[in-house]
Design a protein around this motif. Structure first.
Motif, short mmCIF file in Angstrom:
data_model
loop_
_atom_site.label_atom_id
_atom_site.label_comp_id
_atom_site.label_asym_id
_atom_site.label_seq_id
_atom_site.Cartn_x
_atom_site.Cartn_y
_atom_site.Cartn_z
N SER A 38 -22.94 -9.74 11.48
CA SER A 38 -23.96 -8.75 11.99
C SER A 38 -24.00 -8.77 13.49
N PRO A 39 -24.64 -8.05 14.17
CA PRO A 39 -24.84 -7.98 15.59
C PRO A 39 -25.88 -9.13 15.81
N GLN A 40 -26.65 -9.54 14.86
CA GLN A 40 -27.62 -10.79 15.39
C GLN A 40 -26.38 -12.19 15.39
N GLN A 41 -25.68 -11.99 14.27
CA GLN A 41 -24.71 -13.33 14.24
C GLN A 41 -23.77 -13.22 15.70
N LEU A 42 -23.31 -12.13 15.88
CA LEU A 42 -22.73 -12.01 17.10
C LEU A 42 -23.35 -12.50 18.38
N ILE A 43 -24.56 -11.97 18.47
CA ILE A 43 -25.38 -12.70 19.35
C ILE A 43 -25.70 -14.08 19.52
N LEU A 121 -17.01 -7.52 14.23
CA LEU A 121 -18.60 -6.94 14.18
C LEU A 121 -18.57 -5.92 12.96
N SER A 122 -19.24 -6.21 11.99
CA SER A 122 -19.57 -5.34 10.96
C SER A 122 -20.21 -4.10 11.50
N GLY A 123 -19.49 -2.71 11.18
CA GLY A 123 -19.92 -1.69 11.63
C GLY A 123 -19.63 -1.36 12.92
N GLY A 124 -18.81 -2.14 13.58
CA GLY A 124 -18.65 -1.70 14.93
C GLY A 124 -19.85 -1.44 16.01
N MET A 125 -19.41 -0.86 17.01
CA MET A 125 -20.32 -0.54 18.09
C MET A 125 -21.38 0.70 17.58
N MET A 126 -21.09 1.27 16.64
CA MET A 126 -21.87 2.13 15.89
C MET A 126 -23.10 1.63 15.47
N GLN A 132 -30.10 -0.30 18.26
CA GLN A 132 -30.54 -0.23 19.85
C GLN A 132 -30.54 -1.38 20.72
N LEU A 133 -29.40 -2.26 20.57
CA LEU A 133 -29.16 -3.44 21.40
C LEU A 133 -28.49 -3.04 22.49
N PRO A 134 -28.59 -3.68 23.62
CA PRO A 134 -28.33 -3.53 24.96
C PRO A 134 -26.80 -3.05 25.24
N LEU A 135 -26.46 -2.30 26.09
CA LEU A 135 -25.28 -1.91 26.40
C LEU A 135 -25.01 -2.20 28.05
N VAL A 136 -23.97 -2.42 28.26
CA VAL A 136 -23.49 -2.32 29.82
C VAL A 136 -22.86 -1.07 30.12
N THR A 137 -23.30 -0.30 31.02
CA THR A 137 -22.50 1.06 31.16
C THR A 137 -22.04 0.90 32.92
#
Length: 138
Positions: A38-43, A121-126, A132-137
């Protein structure tokens, strides 16, 4: 079509067994690409184990927004650019794509080449963006 439905009605046990086998095959094949996080597990993996995040999207999508410290290796170029990951062979590697469709195949490729700790990552970037987690642009 009527004969097919009649067959299914009469042979429901065989049809059910076939569906179970197909489901198990799909599950087995997807597991070869590595476990999903999950995104939390990735972090947590990045913060505690210094996991390497590999973004498999093309460079245009990557530039529009990516996870902090992620490196961009488009899935189409992974076979030729996986040399860049050799120094991280024993570190956790987390594969990220747009919706999770390419990370499984990429995970299988890396696992076959001796990368021991590959996950997706489950579900990928979507999913990352939906939370609403942070992104680098750029």
């Amino acid at each position: 079509m009527a004969l097919f439905l009649e067959f299914l009605a009469e042979q429901w046990i065989v049809a059910s067994a076939l569906m179970v086998c197909v489901g198990l095959l799909i599950r087995h094949e997807s597991a070869k690409g590595g476990p999903t996080l999950s995104p939390q597990q990735l972090i947590t993996e990045v913060n505690q184990k210094q996991a390497l995040v590999v973004d498999l999207r093309d460079s245009k999508e990557f530039d529009q927004g990516h996870i902090v410290d992620a490196i961009n290796i488009p899935h189409a170029k992974l076979a030729t650019r996986k040399v860049e990951l050799e120094s991280s062979k024993d570190k956790p590697i987390i594969l990220v794509c747009k919706m999770g469709q390419h990370s499984g195949a990429a995970g299988k490729t890396l696992a076959a080449d001796g990368f021991n700790q590959v996950s997706r990552l489950s579900g990928g970037m979507m999913e990352w963006q939906n939370m609403q987690l942070p992104l680098v642009t750029k």
